[in-house]
Design a protein around this motif. Structure first.
Motif, PDB file in Angstrom:
ATOM      1  N   MET A 160       0.795  -1.226   0.000  1.00  0.00           N
ATOM      2  CA  MET A 160       0.000   0.000   0.000  1.00  0.00           C
ATOM      3  C   MET A 160       0.830   1.280   0.000  1.00  0.00           C
ATOM      4  O   MET A 160       0.489   2.241  -0.712  1.00  0.00           O
ATOM      5  N   THR A 161       1.919   1.327   0.759  1.00  0.00           N
ATOM      6  CA  THR A 161       2.672   2.579   0.892  1.00  0.00           C
ATOM      7  C   THR A 161       3.271   3.033  -0.430  1.00  0.00           C
ATOM      8  O   THR A 161       3.115   4.186  -0.844  1.00  0.00           O
ATOM      9  N   TRP A 162       3.984   2.131  -1.113  1.00  0.00           N
ATOM     10  CA  TRP A 162       4.613   2.556  -2.375  1.00  0.00           C
ATOM     11  C   TRP A 162       3.584   2.791  -3.468  1.00  0.00           C
ATOM     12  O   TRP A 162       3.806   3.612  -4.368  1.00  0.00           O
ATOM     13  N   ILE A 192      13.519   6.072  -7.092  1.00  0.00           N
ATOM     14  CA  ILE A 192      14.578   5.285  -6.450  1.00  0.00           C
ATOM     15  C   ILE A 192      15.950   5.868  -6.776  1.00  0.00           C
ATOM     16  O   ILE A 192      16.841   5.924  -5.919  1.00  0.00           O
ATOM     17  N   ARG A 193      16.132   6.337  -8.018  1.00  0.00           N
ATOM     18  CA  ARG A 193      17.431   6.877  -8.428  1.00  0.00           C
ATOM     19  C   ARG A 193      17.743   8.202  -7.724  1.00  0.00           C
ATOM     20  O   ARG A 193      18.876   8.450  -7.338  1.00  0.00           O
ATOM     21  N   THR A 194      16.722   9.043  -7.554  1.00  0.00           N
ATOM     22  CA  THR A 194      16.964  10.367  -6.975  1.00  0.00           C
ATOM     23  C   THR A 194      16.804  10.406  -5.452  1.00  0.00           C
ATOM     24  O   THR A 194      17.475  11.179  -4.776  1.00  0.00           O
ATOM     25  N   GLU A 195      15.910   9.571  -4.912  1.00  0.00           N
ATOM     26  CA  GLU A 195      15.618   9.627  -3.474  1.00  0.00           C
ATOM     27  C   GLU A 195      15.968   8.344  -2.733  1.00  0.00           C
ATOM     28  O   GLU A 195      15.890   8.300  -1.502  1.00  0.00           O
ATOM     29  N   GLY A 196      16.321   7.301  -3.493  1.00  0.00           N
ATOM     30  CA  GLY A 196      16.592   6.022  -2.862  1.00  0.00           C
ATOM     31  C   GLY A 196      15.302   5.240  -2.637  1.00  0.00           C
ATOM     32  O   GLY A 196      14.199   5.769  -2.816  1.00  0.00           O
ATOM     33  N   PRO A 197      15.397   3.963  -2.262  1.00  0.00           N
ATOM     34  CA  PRO A 197      14.196   3.144  -2.018  1.00  0.00           C
ATOM     35  C   PRO A 197      13.266   3.741  -0.971  1.00  0.00           C
ATOM     36  O   PRO A 197      12.048   3.549  -1.030  1.00  0.00           O
ATOM     37  N   SER A 198      13.829   4.497  -0.025  1.00  0.00           N
ATOM     38  CA  SER A 198      12.983   5.095   1.007  1.00  0.00           C
ATOM     39  C   SER A 198      12.030   6.135   0.442  1.00  0.00           C
ATOM     40  O   SER A 198      11.026   6.474   1.067  1.00  0.00           O
TER      41      SER A 198
END
Length: 249
Positions: A160-162, A192-198
């Motif tokens: 749900m979050t992603w 993911i590339r600019t902010e990471g998986p988080s």
């Protein structure tokens, strides 16, 4: 005299799933189908809601002229003008600019999210229920809340979050004159590339709280109504129209 020993032909049976495994598999498949159908029906309302939430307006400066100096602006007035006047206006402008497909812009991300979400929801609840029920196959009131809570936390973490993050980013991106994302995969890879998986899990805590409490209440009520109808007999089935009524409640 010779003794001839004969052997009866042996048959090899294919392994069969246990009843609990078959029930769990059906719950996963039925949940995925339910999620897909649900999104196709309600997505336009989700689209309208998101457009209105993102419509913060823009400031427009208006010049007012005096009779004594008609060619010079004497007063500048700032006014916030929104793109939409309401839900009906969102529908009209979207149909006029992008057609019917415009109302389903971003539906891919929700379909990709809703199908696994509902599969996880019903599959996890069925698993937790099988581990928590008594000898008669019934759940206590506390166990109903616990199974629902575990279901909500699991679906919020796994799916749900992603999904919510990508949905908001894609719908918001369509408001740009030149959209930044080309689709679901491109949006996910860019984040993911600019902010990471988080970056895909921003807002995880409120999502877990919301889904955990929501599913705890939902499944607790549904199981209570099911138990009331069947008088605690887990072998008694509930008619499908009545299951729909329980779900609506």
């Amino acid at each position: 005299m010779s003794l001839v020993q004969t052997h009866a032909p042996t048959t090899i049976q294919a392994p069969q799933l246990a009843p609990s495994s078959r029930r769990g598999f059906r719950a996963i498949v039925a949940g995925g189908l339910t999620g897909g159908i649900n999104i196709c029906i309600v997505f336009p309302t989700e689209f309208i809601k998101t457009q209105l939430q993102l419509d913060t307006g823009r400031n427009i400066m208006t010049a007012h002229h005096s009779i004594m100096a008609p060619y010079r602006a004497t007063i500048l007035e700032s006014k916030n003008v929104k793109a939409y006047n309401g839900s009906v206006d969102v529908v009209k402008k979207t149909f006029r600019q992008k057609g019917v497909r415009g109302m389903y812009k971003g539906v891919t991300v929700l379909l990709c999210g809703a199908v696994p979400t509902y599969s996880v929801r019903f599959g996890v609840f069925d698993f937790l229920k099988s581990k928590s029920c008594d000898s008669d196959g019934n759940l206590s009131p506390l166990a109903r809340l616990g199974c629902g809570l575990g279901t909500g936390v699991t679906e919020a973490t796994l799916v749900m979050t992603w999904v919510e993050t990508l949905k908001v980013r894609l719908i918001s991106d369509q408001r740009r004159k030149v959209p930044q994302y080309r689709g679901l995969v491109h949006a996910a890879s860019s984040i993911i590339r600019t902010e990471g998986p988080s970056g895909l899990y921003k807002g995880w805590t409120p999502t877990v709280i919301r889904q955990g409490s929501s599913q705890a209440i939902r499944f607790s009520i549904m199981e209570s109504l099911r138990s009331w109808y069947t008088y605690g007999d887990s072998n008694k089935s509930v008619p499908k129209p009545l299951v729909a009524v329980f779900g609506a409640i």
